[in-house]
Write a protein that holds these residues in place. Structure first.
Motif, mmCIF file in Angstrom:
data_model
loop_
_atom_site.group_PDB
_atom_site.id
_atom_site.type_symbol
_atom_site.label_atom_id
_atom_site.label_comp_id
_atom_site.label_asym_id
_atom_site.label_seq_id
_atom_site.Cartn_x
_atom_site.Cartn_y
_atom_site.Cartn_z
ATOM 1 N N LEU A 49 0.823 -1.202 0.000
ATOM 2 C CA LEU A 49 0.000 0.000 0.000
ATOM 3 C C LEU A 49 0.858 1.253 0.000
ATOM 4 C CD1 LEU A 49 -2.872 -0.925 2.492
ATOM 5 C CD2 LEU A 49 -3.088 -0.546 0.031
ATOM 6 N N ALA A 58 2.415 1.805 -3.323
ATOM 7 C CA ALA A 58 1.426 2.226 -4.313
ATOM 8 C C ALA A 58 1.208 3.729 -4.305
ATOM 9 C CB ALA A 58 0.100 1.497 -4.072
ATOM 10 N N VAL A 59 1.405 4.368 -3.141
ATOM 11 C CA VAL A 59 1.190 5.817 -3.080
ATOM 12 C C VAL A 59 2.498 6.601 -3.103
ATOM 13 C CG1 VAL A 59 -0.978 5.516 -1.835
ATOM 14 C CG2 VAL A 59 1.133 5.895 -0.535
ATOM 15 N N PHE A 76 -5.796 -4.901 -4.562
ATOM 16 C CA PHE A 76 -5.190 -3.630 -4.969
ATOM 17 C C PHE A 76 -5.979 -3.025 -6.121
ATOM 18 C CE2 PHE A 76 -1.867 -5.933 -2.787
ATOM 19 C CZ PHE A 76 -1.401 -4.961 -1.912
ATOM 20 N N GLU A 133 -5.738 1.846 -1.163
ATOM 21 C CA GLU A 133 -4.673 2.817 -1.397
ATOM 22 C C GLU A 133 -5.153 4.234 -1.126
ATOM 23 O OE1 GLU A 133 -3.926 0.002 -4.988
ATOM 24 O OE2 GLU A 133 -5.398 0.135 -3.374
ATOM 25 N N TYR A 158 -4.341 5.442 2.383
ATOM 26 C CA TYR A 158 -2.951 5.845 2.560
ATOM 27 C C TYR A 158 -2.686 7.187 1.868
ATOM 28 C CZ TYR A 158 -1.049 1.573 4.700
ATOM 29 O OH TYR A 158 -0.745 0.557 5.572
ATOM 30 N N LYS A 159 -3.252 7.357 0.696
ATOM 31 C CA LYS A 159 -3.013 8.588 -0.065
ATOM 32 C C LYS A 159 -3.531 9.810 0.676
ATOM 33 C CE LYS A 159 -3.297 10.313 -4.806
ATOM 34 N NZ LYS A 159 -3.771 10.014 -6.182
ATOM 35 N N LYS A 213 -0.917 3.703 -12.667
ATOM 36 C CA LYS A 213 -1.326 2.578 -11.820
ATOM 37 C C LYS A 213 -0.407 1.389 -12.035
ATOM 38 C CE LYS A 213 -5.219 -0.424 -10.661
ATOM 39 N NZ LYS A 213 -4.833 -0.448 -9.254
#
Length: 285
Positions: free
Chosen positions: A79, A82-83, A227, A232, A235-236, A253
């Motif tokens: 996660l 991903a950000v 995902f 995500e 978290y973003k 992505k």
């Protein structure tokens, strides 16, 4: 020939039915495709003639007693990547609390996730300016109201599925332990579909305590196609302040990146985890 080892009659091959095809060569002592690819990549690295510095780490993931540490660590790492955050890891029970501006405690559980001494050090770090993120499973924390800004008015073991809407995105929250809160000093970022605060932030000294009222990382270990952008999003939003400190970001992505920096240079390394080519939109500061 993928190299079956089922004919081995010694430990550990006689003890279980999995991992009988491990290794980089097959039973005829020829390299598997993965070994050839590893050599190709090693040659590529050597030919760059770059002495790559260590990657920058923007946060520390604290793993706790009484949880599935592998699952929590794996999903937190994915996660975060991903950000745009790169994490390092520490065990809260027997390791010193590392220096950081950001701590993640993913899906802690139980009555003794860490010692009081460790908790006091963590609170001191936050009080002096660090941020901490906690995604709560069935966990009990001392001074909960003062730390999180939420007062528990009821709690009970009950499995429930809820929907939390965060900036227009509907995110599934699954809990096996339900808590009902009243708000003391926390700011509510999002509620679930029952109206209960589910994502909050509380000022604690100079730092902030972010609480997510579901073990989202461990939940993801049991979700197909986890995902998909929903988790995500949490978290973003929560780590926006820390992401804005980075010298760049990307809009693609399934592409993650690492920043490796020394006194002269910053290296940007992107990895495409999808099966298709991606066009990178770099946002440089």
């Amino acid at each position: 020939n993928v190299g079956k080892h089922s004919f081995f009659d010694f430990t550990f091959y006689t003890h279980q039915m999995i991992e009988r095809e491990l290794g980089l060569i097959n039973t005829t002592h020829k390299p598997k495709p993965v070994l050839k690819e590893m050599k190709n990549f090693a040659d590529f690295i050597r030919n760059t003639n770059i002495d790559l510095p260590k990657p920058l780490e923007q946060g520390v993931c604290l793993l706790t007693k009484g949880q599935d540490q592998w699952g929590a660590a794996y999903m937190s790492y994915c996660l975060a990547k991903a950000v745009g955050l790169n994490l390092k890891f520490s065990y809260a029970m027997d390791q010193e609390l590392p220096e950081s501006d950001l701590y993640l405690i993913p899906s802690p559980s139980g009555q003794m996730p860490f010692s009081k001494q460790f908790y006091d050090k963590l609170k001191e770090k936050v009080y002096n300016g660090a941020d901490v993120y906690i995604s709560a499973d069935k966990v009990f924390l001392e001074d909960f109201e003062a730390f999180t800004g939420l007062k528990v008015i009821d709690s009970y073991s009950f499995a429930e599925n809820r929907i939390v809407t965060l900036e227009g995105e509907e995110i599934p929250f699954y809990r096996t332990f339900t808590k009902k809160y009243s708000v003391s000093t926390a700011k509510v970022i999002a509620t679930d579909d029952s109206g209960n605060p589910s994502i909050t932030v509380n000022s604690y000294g100079k730092g902030n305590v972010y609480l997510v009222d579901a073990p989202i990382e461990l939940n993801m270990t049991n979700v197909h196609n986890a995902f998909n952008g929903k988790f995500e999003k949490i978290y973003k939003v929560i780590f926006k302040k820390h992401l804005e400190k980075l010298p760049l970001s990307i809009d693609a992505k399934d592409v993650v990146y690492t920043l490796n920096e020394d006194e002269q240079s910053t290296y940007f390394i992107a990895v495409n985890h999808s099966e298709t080519e991606k066009e990178l939109n770099l946002n440089l500061k």
